[in-house]
Design an enzyme around this catalytic site. Structure first.
Site: not given
Ligand code: ATP
Length: 341
Positions: A174, A207
């Site tokens: 991320k 995600d």
């Protein structure tokens, strides 16, 4: 073929049920494979041990692990951080290898799934560097990511991918938010990728990966990621392939290895005799591979696949009515049948 000493931690909750089932199956494999000899050294760790002896991980358990060729471990309850998280760091078991497969006959979200999560196992937020500020009104956790740990976990992932037919590594991070920690992880993984020209790679934010694991899980081959992302994604991956009850794992270092299911102690079903022992049996299969006993590992997996393909053997987590003992008996019979043919 060789003789091996295996340290065994039965653990808490459903741990003793699934570990005992696995030992029975391993004994059947030992009877079936000429020259294979396994001796089991039962030692304690976990909540039960903390209650009775005042310590979750006694030194004699650590000593037994150090003396054994490999360790088979059941899940432990609330004291997991003081047992497995500690052991991973103490023994430098830096690679957590978690394979996920959809098996014929097992109800799952998607068929044709076959991927492995390679999770860094020794750093990240799981270093547990946490402290309070502002009289307890602010809590801080430090995320540690080092080049050394990124390099060795990336190498494990690319090595593994190079031996698999699709040869694809998905680097999950991320870095758009955690630009320094995830940035370093992504950068080092891409450097290591250059050493493996036969393996292709892609990057994916965690995600998006969580989303794709549900929507298109068959697209993945090897996922490499940091400690906490890997922990969360693996429970999701287990649900995609059917149940936490069929998801095995290995904690591997350069010298030691501990094999355990990815699920927890499942106190909601403990003592009911309905726990699925499959994840622990598959962890034992990974242990046999790590010991170099590929024939025995293959025999065990074939017996397991055969047992899973018959609905009457499925435990309740897979929509069936079988007990832990029913499933174990089926796998043992399949082992014996396979070696007669
Ligand atoms: P941990 O945080 O220690 O990993 P957890 O809180 O994620 O544990 P688990 O103990 O893994 O929870 O259990 C989650 C759910 O999955 C529970 O409902 C449990 O009954 C089910 N489950 C886990 N393992 C098995 C198994 N081997 N067989 C059947 N059901 C299982």
């Amino acid at each position: 073929m060789g003789s091996y000493k295996v340290a065994v931690i039965r653990g808490d909750g459903i741990g003793p049920e699934v570990v005992d089932a696995t030992i029975e199956v391993l004994e059947a494999v030992q009877d079936a494979v000429k020259g294979l000899s396994l001796s089991f050294d039962f030692v304690e760790a976990g909540d039960g041990c903390l209650r009775t002896r005042g310590i979750a991980l006694p030194q004699e358990t650590v000593d037994a692990i150090l003396k054994a060729h490999a360790t088979l471990k059941g899940p432990v309850g609330e004291s997991a951080a003081d047992v497995i998280v500690k052991l991973r760091i103490m023994l430098d078991l830096y690679a957590n290898i978690r394979p996920f497969k959809s098996y014929p006959g097992v109800p799952c979200l998607r068929q044709g799934v076959d991927f492995v999560i390679v999770r860094e196992n020794t750093e990240d937020l799981y270093k547990r560097y946490e402290f309070s500020l502002d009289e307890g009104n602010t809590a801080v956790a430090l995320r540690v990511i080092t080049r050394k740990c990124c390099e060795r976990i990336a190498r494990k992932a690319f090595e593994l991918a190079s031996r698999r037919p699709r040869r694809l590594v998905t680097i999950v991070h991320k870095s758009n938010v955690m630009s320094l920690t995830c940035g370093l992880f992504a950068k080092v993984c891409k450097e290591v990728a250059k050493e493996y020209p036969g393996v292709s790679y892609e990057e994916m934010y965690v995600d998006a990966c969580a989303y794709n694991l549900v929507v298109k899980p068959e697209r993945f081959d090897v996922i490499v990621t940091t400690n906490m992302f890997g922990d969360i994604l693996s429970d999701e991956a287990a649900a995609v392939t059917g149940s936490l009850g069929i998801a095995p794992g290995a904690n591997i270092g350069d010298k030691y290895a501990i094999f355990e299911p990815i699920h927890g102690a499942a106190p909601d079903i403990a003592g009911k005799g309905i726990a699925n022992p499959c994840a622990t049996i598959l962890s034992a299969k990974m242990m046999l591979e790590w010991l170099g006993e590929f024939g025995a590992a293959d025999l065990l997996e074939r017996a397991l696949i055969k047992s899973l393909s018959d609905k009457k053997n499925l435990t309740p987590d897979l929509g069936g009515k079988a007990t832990t003992k029913d499933f174990t008996r089926a796998v043992k019979e399949a082992v014996m049948e396979a070696c007669q043919n």
